[in-house]
Structures are given as structure tokens and as C-alpha cells.
Design an enzyme around this catalytic site. Sequence first.
Site, PDB file in Angstrom:
ATOM      1  N   GLU A 130       4.599  -2.088   1.849  1.00  0.00           N
ATOM      2  CA  GLU A 130       4.429  -2.946   3.030  1.00  0.00           C
ATOM      3  C   GLU A 130       4.883  -2.259   4.316  1.00  0.00           C
ATOM      4  O   GLU A 130       4.263  -2.403   5.370  1.00  0.00           O
ATOM      5  CB  GLU A 130       5.223  -4.243   2.844  1.00  0.00           C
ATOM      6  CG  GLU A 130       5.089  -5.227   3.974  1.00  0.00           C
ATOM      7  CD  GLU A 130       3.659  -5.746   4.146  1.00  0.00           C
ATOM      8  OE1 GLU A 130       3.195  -6.458   3.258  1.00  0.00           O
ATOM      9  OE2 GLU A 130       3.023  -5.396   5.163  1.00  0.00           O
ATOM     10  N   LYS A 206      -2.334   5.399   9.416  1.00  0.00           N
ATOM     11  CA  LYS A 206      -2.215   3.950   9.220  1.00  0.00           C
ATOM     12  C   LYS A 206      -3.589   3.299   9.140  1.00  0.00           C
ATOM     13  O   LYS A 206      -3.829   2.413   8.317  1.00  0.00           O
ATOM     14  CB  LYS A 206      -1.398   3.347  10.362  1.00  0.00           C
ATOM     15  CG  LYS A 206       0.057   3.808  10.349  1.00  0.00           C
ATOM     16  CD  LYS A 206       0.741   3.455  11.647  1.00  0.00           C
ATOM     17  CE  LYS A 206       2.204   3.864  11.664  1.00  0.00           C
ATOM     18  NZ  LYS A 206       2.800   3.752  12.992  1.00  0.00           N
TER      19      LYS A 206
END
Length: 434
Positions: A130, A206
Site C-alpha cells: 500500500e 508509481k
Amino acid sequence: MEPVRIGIIGSGNVGSGTLEILSRNAAELQSKLGFPLKVTAVSSRNILSKEVSNIPEGARVTDRWMDVVHAEDVDIVCELIGGTTTAVEVIEAVVKAGKPVVTANKELMALEGPRLLALATSHGATIHMEASVAGGIPIHAVLREGISADSIQAFFGILNGTSNYILTEIESKSSAFDDVLAEAQRLGYAEADPTADVEGYDARSKLALLAQIAFGQQVNPQAIFCEGIRRITPFDFQYAHTLGHTIRLVCAARSTDSGLALSVRPTLIPKSTILASVLGAYNAIWVRGAAGQDTLYYGRGAGPLPTGVAVVSDIMRAARDLKAGSPQRVSPFSFQQLQQGELAPSDEFSSGYYLRFRVKDSTGIIATLGKILAENGISIDAVLQLPSDDKANLPFVITVEPAREAAIRRALTAMKSLDFLVEEPLALPLEKGV
Ligand SMILES: NC(=O)c1ccc[n+]([C@@H]2O[C@H](COP(=O)([O-])OP(=O)(O)OC[C@H]3O[C@@H](n4cnc5c(N)ncnc54)[C@H](OP(=O)(O)O)[C@@H]3O)[C@@H](O)[C@H]2O)c1
């Protein structure tokens, strides 16, 4: 109730934030879980010669990460060292030992996540990541579980806090890029080597990782179109504002008929859109689902405590799985199997463009540029010139109607040798709706 025992490898920003959250919220975590979490081992390269706070009494402290991985009193291991060398050895060793691993490592997971997941699955282990994208924003959980019933069409994100801080400082203070970067480094917002942040590489990792989760397709981060923010000047913000826009480093992902259209680049976005109001080191991700339509997620993209919350929330998930005997219930990539991703050729991207020139003032400049644009099938939308005294380095802007990236590149190449240009023209997409 027997505790679930945690080993932490890496005691830098994220490792120390993780230790702090585990310590300060221990009682609340226990009442949420129904059992305690107990840190039994902490490791990092130089840990024997430095002070690390919040290591519980009795926990082992070692500079040998493998001692944490293989310890009998460690049930879950956190890899919080980063990079793609030792970190990969750590994760491989943890999952081969059949233990869950929690990582914050976007670079490694974007590059090798699917392979590491397959390895983990074959050893009955799990991977939790996460914290790897947008630190304090639980975007993995959203894509993996919160809106997993939807089919994601597109997402747009501001995923690098350092570059967003630099851009919004250039915007608000009209300072030059180099001055803002130096100040950001002084304040600790930018690293001594800022390359990964200002060239867009951190955001690209990302974007690649989120695209794998959103679309179930494995993509090579290095193949993603990527441009950094070094060339953005206060002038660009003045012109963007004149157009009712601002400039942000936008990570864009769209599912198209010719594949995934992925890019990281400074983009003019309307001032009225939500992403335009993301300031400083904040991050945001706007996700568009086919059925649920638009949802938006906003928060701190980095920092020890926001990222520590993400890591500890992963530890809680892994601990519940261990206690309830239900690991591998949900793939960290949302999809059980990732397909080989097909990237749409960047030449086919199409949008309006903002073309910024710096020229030695002379006659016929607009006619010359207009001719090159016309030869490449590009229609001019507007020509803007704000007052400037510097006739030897005069900025002005041409905006053009939606055109293919390939046509823009051809036009820029044809313009390169024009002797009135002080520097190569800057071309940025000019979006109407992001
Ligand atoms: N910083 C953030 O806000 C943030 C946000 C989201 C994700 N992340 C990710 O989180 C990870 C860690 O980032 P960070 O900012 O915490 O980095 P950091 O402050 O540089 O800390 C790295 C830690 O790893 C240890 N380490 C490095 N190489 C090692 C090795 N070969 N063996 C053992 N220990 C080693 C260092 O040990 P010593 O200090 O003992 O030398 C240090 O404790 C990275 O993957 C990063 O991308 C960071």
C-alpha cells in the site's frame, strides 16, 4: 491473545514512521485487531551505530537483515530499505520462508512485482504494498477492493510531491526552477540528487504500478513516455494563467483501443479542475470507472507518519490473514493474473498543445513558425505575447488545436535550426478537462 510478531528492515524515514505508529497507536491497533502487534526485530545497515526511536524493549537490533527474515519469532517482515538490489533479495528471502512481506518499494514492485508475487504465491506467502504509491493515500486498497467491481477506464494523478512542491512554488513566487529546487533541498523536500523526482522517474514507477493494478496489465516502466519539470519557468505559469490553466506534472493512464496510453509530463490543466488545486507536497488521484464514474483521492504522498500509517495498515491486513488463515484472498495487483500490457504508441497521443518559444525578436517569426505548423497539419488556436523588455530573449506562446504528438514532434524538429530561437521550443499538452 498471542501477538503477531513483526520484523522491520530499514529504519529511515518510513521505517521510523512505522515504528512510531506501531508504538503510539499500539492500544488502538490491538482493539481493532483483537490481538497485539509486537515488534521483535529491527535491522538496517548502520543500525548498530545510530539512534533509532520507538524500538520496543527486548526487540533484537541487528545489521544482518537475513537474521530478521529467518527469525522464528518474526511472523511478518517489512522491507523498508528501498532500491532494487538488496530489497529484492530481502523480499525473495521472506516469501521463500513462507512469510508475508510488507513493502513501500514502488520502484521494485513496478519493475518486478508480478514475478515476486508469483514467487510468493508458490510459497504460500503474500505481498502487501500500500505504501508504495502516494504514501498516505490508500489508493491500492481503493483499486484492489473499494471499487474493484468497476472497470477502470482512466486515471490521472499527481504522484510526486517534490515536483508538485517545486511547480507550485514557481507558480506562487515566480521564482526560477533552480532557486526553488535549492530551497526545497535546504528544507528537506528534495533529495541531494533530485533526478528521480524532477525528471519524472519516481512518478513513472508509481504510474506503472498503479496501471498494473487498475488495468491488470504488466507494463515496463521504462517504456512509458516521461518528461520532467526542469524547463518550466515562471513565464509558463503566467501564460498558463492567461489561458485559465495551471501546470502540473500529470501521470495519465487511459485504456484505449490501441493499448494503454500512459504518460508522465508537465501538462496545462484548467484552473477549475480539482487536480489544479493540489498544492505543495500533496498528491491526488482521479479515477474514472465505466460504471461508478469519477472518484477522487487526495492526501499526503510521503512523509514518515502518513507512509507509516500505510505500512502498519498493511501489517494489520497481513496479521488478520495469518490469524484467520485466509492469505491470498485478494491479489495485491487486484487481478489474479496480469496480462502482458500493450502500450499505445506515444506518437498517437492527441491533444491541444501549448508551444512556448524564446526568440531574438525580428520580423516574420510568427509567419515562419505558422508555416511549419501548417506543413505538419497543425492549426493555430491562439498566439499570446505578454509584455517583456528583453528583445534578445523574448518569450511568447502559440496554442494549437488538438493534434497528434507525432505531428508536434515533426514540427519541433523542423523548428530546431531556426536562427531566431534562443532555445528549443517547449511543447506541453493543453488539456480541457483533466
Ligand atoms: N520517504 C517517503 O516518504 C516514502 C514514501 C513512500 C514510499 N517510500 C519508499 O519507502 C522505502 C524507504 O524509503 P525511506 O525514505 O525510508 O528511505 P531512507 O530514509 O533512505 O531509509 C532507508 C533505510 O534502509 C536502510 N538500508 C539501505 N540500504 C540497506 C542495505 N543494503 N541493507 C540494510 N539496510 C539498508 C538504511 O539503513 P541505515 O540508515 O542504517 O544506513 C535506512 O535505514 C523506499 O522504497 C521508498 O521509495 C518512501
